[in-house]
Scaffold this active site. Structure first.
Site, PDB file in Angstrom:
ATOM      1  N   ARG A  35       0.919  -1.032   0.043  1.00  0.00           N
ATOM      2  CA  ARG A  35       0.184  -0.025  -0.038  1.00  0.00           C
ATOM      3  C   ARG A  35       0.874   1.422  -0.006  1.00  0.00           C
ATOM      4  O   ARG A  35       1.141   1.748   0.814  1.00  0.00           O
ATOM      5  CB  ARG A  35      -1.058   0.039   1.296  1.00  0.00           C
ATOM      6  CG  ARG A  35      -2.077  -0.977   1.037  1.00  0.00           C
ATOM      7  CD  ARG A  35      -2.777  -1.370   2.231  1.00  0.00           C
ATOM      8  NE  ARG A  35      -2.199  -2.135   3.302  1.00  0.00           N
ATOM      9  CZ  ARG A  35      -2.610  -2.469   4.386  1.00  0.00           C
ATOM     10  NH1 ARG A  35      -4.079  -2.080   4.759  1.00  0.00           N
ATOM     11  NH2 ARG A  35      -1.844  -3.242   5.186  1.00  0.00           N
ATOM     12  N   SER A 137       6.001 -16.746  14.758  1.00  0.00           N
ATOM     13  CA  SER A 137       4.878 -16.478  15.660  1.00  0.00           C
ATOM     14  C   SER A 137       4.995 -18.111  16.622  1.00  0.00           C
ATOM     15  O   SER A 137       5.776 -18.951  16.428  1.00  0.00           O
ATOM     16  CB  SER A 137       3.765 -16.858  14.713  1.00  0.00           C
ATOM     17  OG  SER A 137       2.511 -17.287  15.585  1.00  0.00           O
ATOM     18  N   TYR A 150      -0.879 -21.682   8.430  1.00  0.00           N
ATOM     19  CA  TYR A 150      -0.335 -20.569   8.990  1.00  0.00           C
ATOM     20  C   TYR A 150       0.881 -20.859  10.054  1.00  0.00           C
ATOM     21  O   TYR A 150       2.040 -20.563   9.787  1.00  0.00           O
ATOM     22  CB  TYR A 150      -1.507 -19.581   9.778  1.00  0.00           C
ATOM     23  CG  TYR A 150      -0.685 -18.498  10.375  1.00  0.00           C
ATOM     24  CD1 TYR A 150      -0.034 -17.501   9.659  1.00  0.00           C
ATOM     25  CD2 TYR A 150      -0.730 -18.382  11.636  1.00  0.00           C
ATOM     26  CE1 TYR A 150       0.772 -16.512  10.197  1.00  0.00           C
ATOM     27  CE2 TYR A 150       0.163 -17.335  12.244  1.00  0.00           C
ATOM     28  CZ  TYR A 150       0.598 -16.464  11.535  1.00  0.00           C
ATOM     29  OH  TYR A 150       1.314 -15.326  12.170  1.00  0.00           O
ATOM     30  N   LEU A 182      -0.722 -13.552  20.870  1.00  0.00           N
ATOM     31  CA  LEU A 182      -1.850 -12.828  20.810  1.00  0.00           C
ATOM     32  C   LEU A 182      -1.481 -11.357  20.653  1.00  0.00           C
ATOM     33  O   LEU A 182      -0.947 -10.877  21.637  1.00  0.00           O
ATOM     34  CB  LEU A 182      -2.993 -13.022  21.460  1.00  0.00           C
ATOM     35  CG  LEU A 182      -3.948 -12.237  21.315  1.00  0.00           C
ATOM     36  CD1 LEU A 182      -4.910 -12.882  20.348  1.00  0.00           C
ATOM     37  CD2 LEU A 182      -4.980 -12.203  22.853  1.00  0.00           C
ATOM     38  N   GLU A 186      -3.829  -5.260  12.578  1.00  0.00           N
ATOM     39  CA  GLU A 186      -4.673  -5.726  11.235  1.00  0.00           C
ATOM     40  C   GLU A 186      -4.653  -7.057  10.916  1.00  0.00           C
ATOM     41  O   GLU A 186      -5.471  -7.706  10.015  1.00  0.00           O
ATOM     42  CB  GLU A 186      -4.303  -4.899   9.986  1.00  0.00           C
ATOM     43  CG  GLU A 186      -4.759  -3.262  10.094  1.00  0.00           C
ATOM     44  CD  GLU A 186      -4.481  -2.316   9.254  1.00  0.00           C
ATOM     45  OE1 GLU A 186      -4.154  -3.184   8.018  1.00  0.00           O
ATOM     46  OE2 GLU A 186      -4.385  -1.295   9.447  1.00  0.00           O
TER      47      GLU A 186
HETATM   48  P1  NDP Z   1      -0.928  -6.707  10.046  1.00  0.00           P
HETATM   49  O1  NDP Z   1      -1.710  -7.090   8.950  1.00  0.00           O
HETATM   50  O2  NDP Z   1      -1.136  -5.436  10.713  1.00  0.00           O
HETATM   51  O3  NDP Z   1       0.507  -6.010   8.955  1.00  0.00           O
HETATM   52  C1  NDP Z   1       0.969  -7.233   8.230  1.00  0.00           C
HETATM   53  C2  NDP Z   1       1.957  -6.476   7.138  1.00  0.00           C
HETATM   54  O4  NDP Z   1       2.394  -7.249   6.023  1.00  0.00           O
HETATM   55  C3  NDP Z   1       1.115  -5.008   6.486  1.00  0.00           C
HETATM   56  O5  NDP Z   1       2.130  -4.077   6.473  1.00  0.00           O
HETATM   57  C4  NDP Z   1       1.095  -5.715   4.864  1.00  0.00           C
HETATM   58  O6  NDP Z   1       1.163  -4.557   3.996  1.00  0.00           O
HETATM   59  C5  NDP Z   1       2.326  -6.684   4.753  1.00  0.00           C
HETATM   60  N1  NDP Z   1       2.104  -7.581   3.820  1.00  0.00           N
HETATM   61  C6  NDP Z   1       0.991  -8.716   3.766  1.00  0.00           C
HETATM   62  N2  NDP Z   1       1.390  -9.355   2.362  1.00  0.00           N
HETATM   63  C7  NDP Z   1       2.227  -8.698   1.940  1.00  0.00           C
HETATM   64  C8  NDP Z   1       2.712  -8.993   0.611  1.00  0.00           C
HETATM   65  N3  NDP Z   1       2.287  -9.924  -0.258  1.00  0.00           N
HETATM   66  N4  NDP Z   1       3.845  -8.122   0.030  1.00  0.00           N
HETATM   67  C9  NDP Z   1       4.266  -7.106   0.683  1.00  0.00           C
HETATM   68  N5  NDP Z   1       3.731  -6.822   2.160  1.00  0.00           N
HETATM   69  C10 NDP Z   1       2.855  -7.736   2.658  1.00  0.00           C
HETATM   70  O7  NDP Z   1      -0.299  -7.745  10.978  1.00  0.00           O
HETATM   71  P2  NDP Z   1       0.985  -7.829  11.923  1.00  0.00           P
HETATM   72  O8  NDP Z   1       1.645  -6.605  12.218  1.00  0.00           O
HETATM   73  O9  NDP Z   1       0.412  -8.496  13.297  1.00  0.00           O
HETATM   74  O10 NDP Z   1       1.675  -8.753  11.484  1.00  0.00           O
HETATM   75  C11 NDP Z   1       3.091  -8.876  11.141  1.00  0.00           C
HETATM   76  C12 NDP Z   1       3.854 -10.174  10.979  1.00  0.00           C
HETATM   77  O11 NDP Z   1       3.636 -10.777  12.354  1.00  0.00           O
HETATM   78  C13 NDP Z   1       3.260 -11.132  10.229  1.00  0.00           C
HETATM   79  O12 NDP Z   1       4.367 -11.887   9.524  1.00  0.00           O
HETATM   80  C14 NDP Z   1       2.402 -11.998  11.054  1.00  0.00           C
HETATM   81  O13 NDP Z   1       2.297 -13.493  10.875  1.00  0.00           O
HETATM   82  C15 NDP Z   1       3.254 -12.080  12.539  1.00  0.00           C
HETATM   83  N6  NDP Z   1       2.648 -12.231  13.785  1.00  0.00           N
HETATM   84  C16 NDP Z   1       1.432 -11.736  14.087  1.00  0.00           C
HETATM   85  C17 NDP Z   1       0.808 -11.851  15.344  1.00  0.00           C
HETATM   86  C18 NDP Z   1      -0.286 -11.121  15.664  1.00  0.00           C
HETATM   87  O14 NDP Z   1      -1.180 -11.749  16.608  1.00  0.00           O
HETATM   88  N7  NDP Z   1      -0.649  -9.910  15.391  1.00  0.00           N
HETATM   89  C19 NDP Z   1       1.505 -12.705  16.131  1.00  0.00           C
HETATM   90  C20 NDP Z   1       2.530 -13.356  15.619  1.00  0.00           C
HETATM   91  C21 NDP Z   1       3.092 -13.155  14.474  1.00  0.00           C
HETATM   92  P3  NDP Z   1       0.492  -4.441   2.532  1.00  0.00           P
HETATM   93  O15 NDP Z   1      -1.072  -5.103   2.833  1.00  0.00           O
HETATM   94  O16 NDP Z   1       0.382  -2.847   2.497  1.00  0.00           O
HETATM   95  O17 NDP Z   1       1.275  -5.051   1.546  1.00  0.00           O
HETATM   96  C1  8X3 Z   2      -0.437 -14.858  15.362  1.00  0.00           C
HETATM   97  C2  8X3 Z   2      -0.661 -15.448  16.520  1.00  0.00           C
HETATM   98  O1  8X3 Z   2      -2.168 -17.057  18.041  1.00  0.00           O
HETATM   99  O2  8X3 Z   2      -3.151 -16.026  16.033  1.00  0.00           O
HETATM  100  O3  8X3 Z   2       0.761 -15.486  14.816  1.00  0.00           O
HETATM  101  O4  8X3 Z   2      -1.460 -17.688  15.701  1.00  0.00           O
HETATM  102  S1  8X3 Z   2      -1.892 -16.596  16.348  1.00  0.00           S
END
Ligand code: NDP
Ligand code: 8X3
Length: 251
Positions: A35, A137, A150, A182, A186
């Site tokens: 984005r 994660s 996932y 957790l 977004e």
């Molecule tokens: P968000 O959805 O808030 O952020 C995800 C980010 O990934 C966005 O900036 C998005 O940007 C980017 N993204 C997704 N797909 C693509 C793509 N194909 N190319 C480039 N960028 C991409 O989630 P989180 O901040 O929570 O997640 C960040 C990381 O942390 C992830 O790897 C997630 O699996 C991991 N995680 C999250 C947890 C949670 O509970 N929130 C816990 C553990 C791990 P855009 O859409 O602009 O491309």
């Molecule tokens: C994100 C945490 O517990 O939803 O990686 O898989 S969980």
């Protein structure tokens, strides 16, 4: 000397929080995500920090290559690559799930991370310094219903991080896998295809981790002295722990 951080997925959640924290600490930033409007807004918000933005899809190998080739002078020597972009799609059982969702998770969480790592790692080895920080994660270690692909992608990230360490042994390059539980971002909105009620329910009555919590951990990890490698950090909110093992009973 000013150090440079490249963040994948800086448009939201953990990536955005890292951008904000590292900018405040005087780092130079390469911020990426699909984005572009959000990247532009973040760049404005972080001024006068030195920020370069690149809008591309980590699933596209050609776009990763083009981004690398277009990096301006001054932003080429990446000290820390934060492989953060990733997503979960759906929570259906394996026998009911949508195969396209599995493929998107594999393409983003595994292949995107591989493309970025393979692109930037040789420069780090050549310079005999650098740090790859992967966002794994708890789902990579602990199974839960509907976590199927996932969790498996994050298990890949965990083991790939360990194997990377073995490969860069003796080069001075560091590798860390951060494994959050957790956390409110977004993430759930994406997982539930934009259904904000469903997403809100995930966090209802809890005090989840925040993106700022994760950014603090990333910063702490990379600011350890060069002789210290944090292999992994597993972190959950206090309100989360492991569920008991499930037993199916005869009715
Ligand atoms: P968000 O959805 O808030 O952020 C995800 C980010 O990934 C966005 O900036 C998005 O940007 C980017 N993204 C997704 N797909 C693509 C793509 N194909 N190319 C480039 N960028 C991409 O989630 P989180 O901040 O929570 O997640 C960040 C990381 O942390 C992830 O790897 C997630 O699996 C991991 N995680 C999250 C947890 C949670 O509970 N929130 C816990 C553990 C791990 P855009 O859409 O602009 O491309
Ligand atoms: C994100 C945490 O517990 O939803 O990686 O898989 S969980």
């Amino acid at each position: 000397m000013t150090r440079t951080l490249l963040v994948t997925g800086a448009t939201s959640g953990f990536g955005r929080a890292c951008a904000e924290l590292f900018a405040a600490r005087g780092w130079r930033l390469v911020l990426t995500g699909r984005r572009g409007d959000r990247l532009a807004e973040l760049q404005r918000q972080l001024a006068p920090a030195e920020v370069y933005t690149a809008s591309f899809d980590v699933r596209r190998r050609d776009e990763v290559e083009a981004m690398y080739a277009a990096l301006p002078e001054g932003f080429r020597d990446i000290d820390v690559l934060l492989n953060n972009a990733g997503l979960a799609l759906g929570l259906a059982a394996a026998h009911e799930t949508d195969l396209d969702q599995w493929e998107t998770m594999v393409d983003t969480n595994i292949k995107g991370l591989l493309y970025m790592t393979r692109r930037f790692l040789p420069d780090m080895v050549r310079r005999r310094c650098g740090h790859i920080v992967n966002i794994g994660s708890v789902a990579g270690s602990w199974p839960y219903p509907g976590g199927n692909t996932y969790g498996a992608t994050k298990a890949f990230v965990q083991q790939f991080s360990r194997n990377l360490r073995a490969d860069v042994h003796g080069t001075g390059v560091r590798v860390t896998n951060i494994e959050p539980g957790l956390a409110e971002s977004e993430f759930s909105l994406v997982r539930f295809d934009g259904d904000s009620d469903k997403a809100a329910k995930v966090y209802e009555g809890t005090e989840p981790l925040t993106p700022a919590d994760i950014a603090e951990i990333v910063l702490w990890t990379v600011e350890r002295p060069a002789h210290v490698n944090i292999n992994c950090v597993e972190v959950m909110p206090t309100c989360q722990s492991w569920a008991s093992l499930a037993v199916a009973r005869k009715s």
